[in-house]
Design an enzyme around this catalytic site. Structure first.
Site, PDB file in Angstrom:
ATOM      1  N   HIS A 195      37.919  24.417  43.063  1.00 10.66           N
ATOM      2  CA  HIS A 195      37.951  23.319  44.284  1.00 10.66           C
ATOM      3  C   HIS A 195      38.108  21.810  43.909  1.00 10.66           C
ATOM      4  O   HIS A 195      37.309  20.993  44.169  1.00 10.66           O
ATOM      5  CB  HIS A 195      36.778  23.570  45.413  1.00 10.66           C
ATOM      6  CG  HIS A 195      36.629  24.864  45.998  1.00 10.66           C
ATOM      7  ND1 HIS A 195      37.445  25.007  47.091  1.00 10.66           N
ATOM      8  CD2 HIS A 195      35.576  25.747  45.751  1.00 10.66           C
ATOM      9  CE1 HIS A 195      37.118  26.559  47.289  1.00 10.66           C
ATOM     10  NE2 HIS A 195      36.070  26.789  46.571  1.00 10.66           N
TER      11      HIS A 195
ATOM     12  N   LYS B 115      31.664  30.148  40.325  1.00 10.53           N
ATOM     13  CA  LYS B 115      31.657  28.614  40.854  1.00 10.53           C
ATOM     14  C   LYS B 115      32.331  27.841  39.290  1.00 10.53           C
ATOM     15  O   LYS B 115      32.293  28.486  38.267  1.00 10.53           O
ATOM     16  CB  LYS B 115      30.328  28.251  41.132  1.00 10.53           C
ATOM     17  CG  LYS B 115      29.932  28.934  42.264  1.00 10.53           C
ATOM     18  CD  LYS B 115      30.780  28.535  43.572  1.00 10.53           C
ATOM     19  CE  LYS B 115      30.896  27.238  44.101  1.00 10.53           C
ATOM     20  NZ  LYS B 115      31.831  26.907  45.145  1.00 10.53           N
TER      21      LYS B 115
ATOM     22  N   ARG C 186      25.314  35.145  42.309  1.00 11.13           N
ATOM     23  CA  ARG C 186      26.442  36.080  42.266  1.00 11.13           C
ATOM     24  C   ARG C 186      27.067  35.920  40.565  1.00 11.13           C
ATOM     25  O   ARG C 186      26.526  35.409  39.769  1.00 11.13           O
ATOM     26  CB  ARG C 186      27.804  35.372  42.783  1.00 11.13           C
ATOM     27  CG  ARG C 186      27.533  35.516  44.327  1.00 11.13           C
ATOM     28  CD  ARG C 186      28.555  34.888  45.020  1.00 11.13           C
ATOM     29  NE  ARG C 186      28.742  33.512  44.892  1.00 11.13           N
ATOM     30  CZ  ARG C 186      29.655  32.687  45.393  1.00 11.13           C
ATOM     31  NH1 ARG C 186      30.619  33.041  46.271  1.00 11.13           N
ATOM     32  NH2 ARG C 186      29.342  31.275  45.486  1.00 11.13           N
TER      33      ARG C 186
ATOM     34  N   TYR D 147      36.297  29.669  41.165  1.00 10.88           N
ATOM     35  CA  TYR D 147      36.690  28.703  42.284  1.00 10.88           C
ATOM     36  C   TYR D 147      36.368  27.590  41.557  1.00 10.88           C
ATOM     37  O   TYR D 147      35.291  27.289  41.301  1.00 10.88           O
ATOM     38  CB  TYR D 147      35.716  29.049  43.199  1.00 10.88           C
ATOM     39  CG  TYR D 147      35.881  30.280  44.070  1.00 10.88           C
ATOM     40  CD1 TYR D 147      36.851  30.440  44.949  1.00 10.88           C
ATOM     41  CD2 TYR D 147      34.911  31.281  43.947  1.00 10.88           C
ATOM     42  CE1 TYR D 147      37.038  31.654  45.604  1.00 10.88           C
ATOM     43  CE2 TYR D 147      35.087  32.475  44.968  1.00 10.88           C
ATOM     44  CZ  TYR D 147      36.122  32.745  45.457  1.00 10.88           C
ATOM     45  OH  TYR D 147      36.307  33.683  46.625  1.00 10.88           O
TER      46      TYR D 147
END
Length: 367
Positions: free
Chosen positions: A96, A75, A15, A94
């Site tokens: 996390h 990411k 992506r 992102y």
């Protein structure tokens, strides 16, 4: 503002964080956008597409990080990118954090402003930047689970939809959020028998209303989970506690109660996973077997379908990128509380309770 988009380098992550259309919008507002060469190729966007939209193409990630006030990614940064993150630089992606002590420490040390897509939320708890990727991952969970049920890949040898005269496969979905509903929808569409568990009765009523009769809802409990794992062929872990580590709903000891070749797909792997035996895998080596149970735990599932995923992601991230670029991070996060909830690590300090709780036992947050 100077906005940078490096090429994603996580294993098989195809992506890209901005489409040419997004670049055009940002440039139209007077911002400068720097894209690493070939960053969009795997998503179907050429360097020429970006140039035509007004981007400046740079040959290296080092150049992009060095010039940008804000880095927009898909990411989280990986180890080779940690040294590139600058003090006071905004990183919007992102993260996390709760699943990675190493990443959290690195971003604390960088003194950057880390805004996580997955914790941007409105007053009702809706997660606008996580939702489209959850939709992709939920649908992919069934697609991948159906494949890994095949015998040559050590699965049970079950066709989810069955055939006339043979009962369909059985799918157990843990969690009735976005991932769980999308997984149930796909499994039901294939003709599988689906059981979906959750502790939120409001969500279970919603699922019961929208799904066909072969999708059964039950309240989630250890007793019900232990009961259903004995006769279900595919188990989807779809539990999410925003910003926090996922709970272990299936322990190592419970694997012995499953039939050999049962497939576990842990969509919660980004948040540490909801199976005790979960460990992150990649699209290159997506599965492993524990006690004859197949585990699929790819941490960036939507990266396998980058064209669809990139468009779905940038549809929702661009308005927030524009707010950050137009107002600066402090004013934008103050003016828009939903964006403010995305702040995770700010100039060396963790500012979200869920991450603090995730690492309180390891004394991570030393000031």
């Amino acid at each position: 503002m100077k906005i940078g988009v490096p090429k994603e380098i996580k294993n098989n992550e195809s992506r890209v964080a901005l489409t040419p259309a997004g670049v055009f919008e940002l440039v139209n507002y007077g911002h400068q956008v720097y894209i690493q060469e070939s960053a969009g190729e795997s998503s179907g966007f050429s360097d020429e597409d970006y140039r035509d939209a007004g981007a400046v193409m740079l040959p290296t990630a080092e150049g992009v990080f060095a010039i940008a006030d804000m880095i927009v990614k898909v990411k989280e940064p990986i180890a080779s990118e940690y040294p590139l993150v600058k003090k006071n630089q905004v990183i919007f992606t992102y993260f996390h954090f709760a699943s990675s002590e190493v990443l959290t420490k690195a971003m604390i040390a960088s003194k950057a402003i880390c805004i996580a897509y997955e914790t941007v939320s409105d007053d009702d708890g809706f997660l606008p930047l996580l939702t489209p990727m959850s939709e992709v991952a939920g649908r992919m969970a069934i697609q991948q689970g159906a494949k890994y049920l095949e015998k040559p890949i050590k699965g049970r040898g079950v066709l989810l939809g069955g055939v006339p005269g043979v009962p369909p496969g059985r799918v157990l979905v843990l969690g009735a959020g976005v991932v769980g509903v999308q997984a149930a929808k796909m499994a039901a569409g294939l003709g599988a028998h689906v059981t979906i568990l959750d502790i939120n009765m409001k969500r279970l009523r919603y699922v019961n209303d929208i799904m066909p009769s072969h999708v059964v809802t039950e309240f989630s409990s250890v007793y019900n989970i232990k009961k259903h794992i004995k006769d279900h062929d595919l188990i989807i872990g779809a539990v999410l506690i925003p910003g926090a580590k996922a709970p272990n709903l299936i322990t190592r000891a419970m694997l012995k109660d499953m039939r050999p070749g049962t497939v576990l797909v842990d969509v919660a792997v980004d948040q540490g996973g909801c199976f005790e035996t979960t460990r992150p895998t990649t699209h290159e080596e997506p599965t492993f077997v524990v006690d004859d149970i197949v585990h699929y735990c790819v941490a960036n599932m939507p990266g396998a379908v980058p064209y669809t995923s990139t468009l779905a992601l940038t549809n929702v991230t661009l308005p927030y990128i524009l707010k950050l670029a137009n107002l600066g991070w402090e004013e934008a996060c103050s003016k828009y509380p939903d964006l403010g909830r995305g702040l995770n690590v700010v100039k060396g300090e963790v500012v979200i309770e869920e991450i603090k709780k995730a690492f309180e036992e390891v004394d991570l947050l030393i000031r």
